[in-house]
Design a protein around this motif. Sequence first.
Motif, PDB file in Angstrom:
ATOM      1  N   ALA A  69     -50.371  -8.929  59.118  1.00  0.00           N
ATOM      2  CA  ALA A  69     -50.820  -9.476  57.831  1.00  0.00           C
ATOM      3  C   ALA A  69     -52.311  -9.776  57.941  1.00  0.00           C
ATOM      4  CB  ALA A  69     -50.043 -10.741  57.488  1.00  0.00           C
ATOM      5  N   PHE A  70     -53.098  -9.213  57.032  1.00  0.00           N
ATOM      6  CA  PHE A  70     -54.540  -9.424  57.010  1.00  0.00           C
ATOM      7  C   PHE A  70     -54.885 -10.465  55.946  1.00  0.00           C
ATOM      8  CE2 PHE A  70     -54.134  -4.945  58.419  1.00  0.00           C
ATOM      9  CZ  PHE A  70     -54.746  -5.061  59.651  1.00  0.00           C
ATOM     10  N   GLN A  71     -55.614 -11.489  56.335  1.00  0.00           N
ATOM     11  CA  GLN A  71     -56.020 -12.533  55.395  1.00  0.00           C
ATOM     12  C   GLN A  71     -57.118 -12.003  54.483  1.00  0.00           C
ATOM     13  OE1 GLN A  71     -57.142 -16.188  57.287  1.00  0.00           O
ATOM     14  NE2 GLN A  71     -57.863 -17.090  55.390  1.00  0.00           N
ATOM     15  N   VAL A  72     -56.963 -12.232  53.185  1.00  0.00           N
ATOM     16  CA  VAL A  72     -57.958 -11.837  52.187  1.00  0.00           C
ATOM     17  C   VAL A  72     -58.165 -13.003  51.224  1.00  0.00           C
ATOM     18  CG1 VAL A  72     -57.350  -9.374  52.313  1.00  0.00           C
ATOM     19  CG2 VAL A  72     -56.221 -10.823  50.624  1.00  0.00           C
ATOM     20  N   THR A  73     -59.188 -12.911  50.401  1.00  0.00           N
ATOM     21  CA  THR A  73     -59.397 -13.927  49.369  1.00  0.00           C
ATOM     22  C   THR A  73     -58.447 -13.652  48.207  1.00  0.00           C
ATOM     23  OG1 THR A  73     -61.065 -12.671  48.147  1.00  0.00           O
ATOM     24  CG2 THR A  73     -61.854 -14.105  49.969  1.00  0.00           C
ATOM     25  N   LEU A  74     -58.212 -14.652  47.392  1.00  0.00           N
ATOM     26  CA  LEU A  74     -57.362 -14.474  46.216  1.00  0.00           C
ATOM     27  C   LEU A  74     -57.967 -13.439  45.267  1.00  0.00           C
ATOM     28  CD1 LEU A  74     -54.841 -15.266  44.642  1.00  0.00           C
ATOM     29  CD2 LEU A  74     -56.144 -17.157  43.650  1.00  0.00           C
ATOM     30  N   GLU A  75     -59.267 -13.486  45.082  1.00  0.00           N
ATOM     31  CA  GLU A  75     -59.914 -12.514  44.191  1.00  0.00           C
ATOM     32  C   GLU A  75     -59.732 -11.088  44.706  1.00  0.00           C
ATOM     33  OE1 GLU A  75     -60.904 -13.125  41.077  1.00  0.00           O
ATOM     34  OE2 GLU A  75     -60.152 -15.116  41.573  1.00  0.00           O
ATOM     35  N   ASP A  76     -59.879 -10.888  46.019  1.00  0.00           N
ATOM     36  CA  ASP A  76     -59.663  -9.551  46.579  1.00  0.00           C
ATOM     37  C   ASP A  76     -58.195  -9.148  46.474  1.00  0.00           C
ATOM     38  OD1 ASP A  76     -62.312  -9.053  47.140  1.00  0.00           O
ATOM     39  OD2 ASP A  76     -62.166  -9.662  49.241  1.00  0.00           O
ATOM     40  N   LEU A  77     -57.290 -10.094  46.667  1.00  0.00           N
ATOM     41  CA  LEU A  77     -55.869  -9.787  46.551  1.00  0.00           C
ATOM     42  C   LEU A  77     -55.531  -9.311  45.141  1.00  0.00           C
ATOM     43  CD1 LEU A  77     -53.127  -9.778  48.031  1.00  0.00           C
ATOM     44  CD2 LEU A  77     -52.756 -12.056  47.057  1.00  0.00           C
ATOM     45  N   LYS A  78     -56.123  -9.931  44.143  1.00  0.00           N
ATOM     46  CA  LYS A  78     -55.866  -9.530  42.760  1.00  0.00           C
ATOM     47  C   LYS A  78     -56.293  -8.091  42.501  1.00  0.00           C
ATOM     48  CE  LYS A  78     -56.112 -14.131  40.706  1.00  0.00           C
ATOM     49  NZ  LYS A  78     -56.855 -15.010  39.765  1.00  0.00           N
ATOM     50  N   LYS A  79     -57.272  -7.598  43.237  1.00  0.00           N
ATOM     51  CA  LYS A  79     -57.773  -6.226  43.080  1.00  0.00           C
ATOM     52  C   LYS A  79     -57.145  -5.269  44.088  1.00  0.00           C
ATOM     53  CE  LYS A  79     -62.140  -8.332  42.731  1.00  0.00           C
ATOM     54  NZ  LYS A  79     -63.505  -8.365  43.212  1.00  0.00           N
ATOM     55  N   SER A  80     -56.272  -5.758  44.962  1.00  0.00           N
ATOM     56  CA  SER A  80     -55.818  -4.978  46.109  1.00  0.00           C
ATOM     57  C   SER A  80     -55.014  -3.733  45.751  1.00  0.00           C
ATOM     58  CB  SER A  80     -55.011  -5.860  47.063  1.00  0.00           C
ATOM     59  OG  SER A  80     -53.810  -6.309  46.456  1.00  0.00           O
ATOM     60  N   ILE A  81     -54.200  -3.781  44.713  1.00  0.00           N
ATOM     61  CA  ILE A  81     -53.393  -2.602  44.366  1.00  0.00           C
ATOM     62  C   ILE A  81     -54.305  -1.458  43.951  1.00  0.00           C
ATOM     63  CG2 ILE A  81     -51.701  -1.659  42.744  1.00  0.00           C
ATOM     64  CD1 ILE A  81     -50.266  -4.369  42.898  1.00  0.00           C
TER      65      ILE A  81
END
Length: 153
Positions: A69-81
């Motif tokens: 599991a790679f830690q990311v910011t919430l903003e990056d997670l929202k764009k991840s797909i």
Amino acid sequence: MIKGLYEAHLPVSNLKRSIAFYEDLGLEFSHSHGDQLAFFWVEKGKSWLGLWETENVKLAYHPSIRHIAFQVTLEDLKKSIAWLEKRGYHPREAFGFEPIEPFVMAHHDMAHAKIHFNDPDGNSLEFICKMENPKKITKRMYLSEWEKWDKNI
């Protein structure tokens, strides 16, 4: 005593292909040992991922092995797909959630938003970010539902 995670390792069937995949995810190549082992910085100078070329990649998947599991910011997670799909990778179903958007798993004092996908050898990968949970929500839901729920409670 323990200060953090220093390294994790995954089996891969084709080291060159896997090096390209993990570089495409944004990990920085650190070094290799011959043509069967490569290391990538997850957090430079702090933690890394080792990839081992082997014929034994076909181990049955279980989250206790072959998962990072790679830690990311919430903003990056929202764009991840969209970010993954732009690179030709596809998120997958996890914990009963279809990969239409990140989902949240809440646990009393904290919550984690996440999305799951696989590397070319079927190793389970995850982008995850820790979130505050001051309202002590314990329900699992899609991130868009969480944001509505969190504002309304």
